[in-house]
Design a protein around this motif. Structure first.
Motif, PDB file in Angstrom:
ATOM      1  N   MET A   1      33.294  24.384  46.005  1.00 22.78           N
ATOM      2  CA  MET A   1      32.441  25.207  45.147  1.00 22.78           C
ATOM      3  C   MET A   1      32.472  26.657  45.614  1.00 22.78           C
ATOM      4  N   VAL A   2      32.422  27.555  44.637  1.00 22.54           N
ATOM      5  CA  VAL A   2      32.232  28.972  44.923  1.00 22.54           C
ATOM      6  C   VAL A   2      31.045  29.446  44.084  1.00 22.54           C
ATOM      7  N   TYR A   3      30.259  30.341  44.660  1.00 24.74           N
ATOM      8  CA  TYR A   3      29.022  30.784  44.033  1.00 24.74           C
ATOM      9  C   TYR A   3      28.995  32.308  43.924  1.00 24.74           C
ATOM     10  N   LEU A   4      28.230  32.762  42.959  1.00 28.74           N
ATOM     11  CA  LEU A   4      27.960  34.191  42.845  1.00 28.74           C
ATOM     12  C   LEU A   4      26.457  34.349  42.622  1.00 28.74           C
ATOM     13  N   GLN A   5      25.772  34.799  43.658  1.00 23.22           N
ATOM     14  CA  GLN A   5      24.347  35.088  43.562  1.00 23.22           C
ATOM     15  C   GLN A   5      24.197  36.526  43.078  1.00 23.22           C
ATOM     16  N   MET A   6      23.547  36.684  41.942  1.00 24.89           N
ATOM     17  CA  MET A   6      23.396  38.007  41.338  1.00 24.89           C
ATOM     18  C   MET A   6      21.924  38.384  41.316  1.00 24.89           C
ATOM     19  N   SER A   7      21.619  39.524  41.889  1.00 25.55           N
ATOM     20  CA  SER A   7      20.243  40.004  41.951  1.00 25.55           C
ATOM     21  C   SER A   7      20.181  41.423  41.391  1.00 25.55           C
ATOM     22  N   SER A   8      18.956  41.858  41.134  1.00 24.46           N
ATOM     23  CA  SER A   8      18.739  43.209  40.584  1.00 24.46           C
ATOM     24  C   SER A   8      19.665  43.462  39.399  1.00 24.46           C
ATOM     25  N   LEU A   9      19.713  42.502  38.521  1.00 20.00           N
ATOM     26  CA  LEU A   9      20.643  42.582  37.396  1.00 20.00           C
ATOM     27  C   LEU A   9      20.293  43.724  36.455  1.00 20.00           C
ATOM     28  N   LYS A  10      21.344  44.320  35.901  1.00 19.01           N
ATOM     29  CA  LYS A  10      21.216  45.450  34.999  1.00 19.01           C
ATOM     30  C   LYS A  10      21.832  45.092  33.642  1.00 19.01           C
ATOM     31  N   PRO A  11      21.436  45.764  32.594  1.00 22.68           N
ATOM     32  CA  PRO A  11      22.050  45.485  31.285  1.00 22.68           C
ATOM     33  C   PRO A  11      23.576  45.616  31.311  1.00 22.68           C
ATOM     34  N   GLU A  12      24.082  46.523  32.126  1.00 22.14           N
ATOM     35  CA  GLU A  12      25.537  46.701  32.200  1.00 22.14           C
ATOM     36  C   GLU A  12      26.250  45.557  32.910  1.00 22.14           C
ATOM     37  N   ASP A  13      25.495  44.610  33.474  1.00 28.95           N
ATOM     38  CA  ASP A  13      26.104  43.411  34.042  1.00 28.95           C
ATOM     39  C   ASP A  13      26.356  42.352  32.976  1.00 28.95           C
ATOM     40  N   THR A  14      25.910  42.600  31.765  1.00 33.19           N
ATOM     41  CA  THR A  14      26.130  41.665  30.674  1.00 33.19           C
ATOM     42  C   THR A  14      27.623  41.488  30.417  1.00 33.19           C
ATOM     43  N   ALA A  15      28.077  40.253  30.468  1.00 36.42           N
ATOM     44  CA  ALA A  15      29.500  39.949  30.314  1.00 36.42           C
ATOM     45  C   ALA A  15      29.694  38.440  30.364  1.00 36.42           C
ATOM     46  N   VAL A  16      30.909  38.035  30.054  1.00 36.00           N
ATOM     47  CA  VAL A  16      31.326  36.669  30.349  1.00 36.00           C
ATOM     48  C   VAL A  16      31.936  36.687  31.742  1.00 36.00           C
ATOM     49  N   TYR A  17      31.475  35.803  32.584  1.00 37.91           N
ATOM     50  CA  TYR A  17      31.937  35.732  33.973  1.00 37.91           C
ATOM     51  C   TYR A  17      32.895  34.559  34.131  1.00 37.91           C
ATOM     52  N   TYR A  18      34.015  34.849  34.796  1.00 42.85           N
ATOM     53  CA  TYR A  18      35.074  33.860  34.959  1.00 42.85           C
ATOM     54  C   TYR A  18      35.355  33.621  36.443  1.00 42.85           C
ATOM     55  N   CYS A  19      35.544  32.375  36.765  1.00 45.25           N
ATOM     56  CA  CYS A  19      36.028  31.981  38.069  1.00 45.25           C
ATOM     57  C   CYS A  19      37.559  32.041  38.032  1.00 45.25           C
ATOM     58  N   TYR A  20      38.165  32.439  39.144  1.00 42.97           N
ATOM     59  CA  TYR A  20      39.625  32.640  39.154  1.00 42.97           C
ATOM     60  C   TYR A  20      40.211  32.294  40.513  1.00 42.97           C
ATOM     61  N   THR A  21      41.437  31.727  40.465  1.00 43.14           N
ATOM     62  CA  THR A  21      42.226  31.597  41.672  1.00 43.14           C
ATOM     63  C   THR A  21      43.705  31.696  41.328  1.00 43.14           C
ATOM     64  N   LEU A  22      44.486  31.969  42.326  1.00 42.88           N
ATOM     65  CA  LEU A  22      45.935  32.079  42.179  1.00 42.88           C
ATOM     66  C   LEU A  22      46.583  31.012  43.051  1.00 42.88           C
ATOM     67  N   ARG A  23      47.498  30.268  42.459  1.00 48.29           N
ATOM     68  CA  ARG A  23      48.203  29.228  43.217  1.00 48.29           C
ATOM     69  C   ARG A  23      49.652  29.211  42.777  1.00 48.29           C
ATOM     70  N   ARG A  24      50.532  29.380  43.723  1.00 51.29           N
ATOM     71  CA  ARG A  24      51.974  29.350  43.448  1.00 51.29           C
ATOM     72  C   ARG A  24      52.328  30.291  42.304  1.00 51.29           C
ATOM     73  N   ASP A  25      51.845  31.511  42.390  1.00 46.96           N
ATOM     74  CA  ASP A  25      52.136  32.566  41.413  1.00 46.96           C
ATOM     75  C   ASP A  25      51.620  32.258  40.016  1.00 46.96           C
ATOM     76  N   THR A  26      50.701  31.321  39.901  1.00 45.48           N
ATOM     77  CA  THR A  26      50.107  30.985  38.610  1.00 45.48           C
ATOM     78  C   THR A  26      48.616  31.307  38.649  1.00 45.48           C
ATOM     79  N   ASP A  27      48.159  32.010  37.616  1.00 45.44           N
ATOM     80  CA  ASP A  27      46.744  32.332  37.497  1.00 45.44           C
ATOM     81  C   ASP A  27      45.989  31.144  36.896  1.00 45.44           C
ATOM     82  N   TYR A  28      44.825  30.860  37.481  1.00 46.36           N
ATOM     83  CA  TYR A  28      43.956  29.818  36.942  1.00 46.36           C
ATOM     84  C   TYR A  28      42.571  30.416  36.690  1.00 46.36           C
TER      85      TYR A  28
END
Length: 114
Positions: A76-103
């Protein structure tokens, strides 16, 4: 490889949210894991990343407000977000790279609004 992000929602400015990403199909403990976000009409941008050893890196816009962490025993990987601002509004994506392939995870919507 599957990355399943969750934890998004609607929050008021100044509030907090914790995003989670469950990874499978990879040797998780060896992978750099990252969170990206994409706001409407904008390019996808790196928010934070964490090395296999647990060393974090943050975009300047979130330093001091967001914390990335990982649990290698749970893949598991986590992102704790505090003091959120309107400009933080977005779709958030988890990402990793394995063998030159984006996931990418499927994304989770974060909306910061009063």
């Amino acid at each position: 490889v599957q990355l399943q992000a969750s934890g998004g929602g609607l929050v008021q400015p100044g509030g907090s949210l914790r995003l989670s990403c469950a990874a499978s199909g990879i040797n998780f403990s060896l992978r750099v894991m990252s969170w990206y976000r994409q706001a409407p009409g904008k390019e996808r941008e790196l928010v934070a990343s964490i090395t296999a050893a647990g060393r974090p890196n943050y975009a300047d816009s979130v330093k001091g407000r967001f914390t990335i962490s990982r649990d290698n025993t749970k893949n598991m990987v986590y992102l704790q977000m505090s003091s959120l601002k309107p400009e933080d509004t977005a779709v958030y994506y988890c990402y990793t790279l394995r063998r030159d392939t984006d996931y990418w995870g499927q994304g989770t919507q974060v909306t910061v609004s009063s």
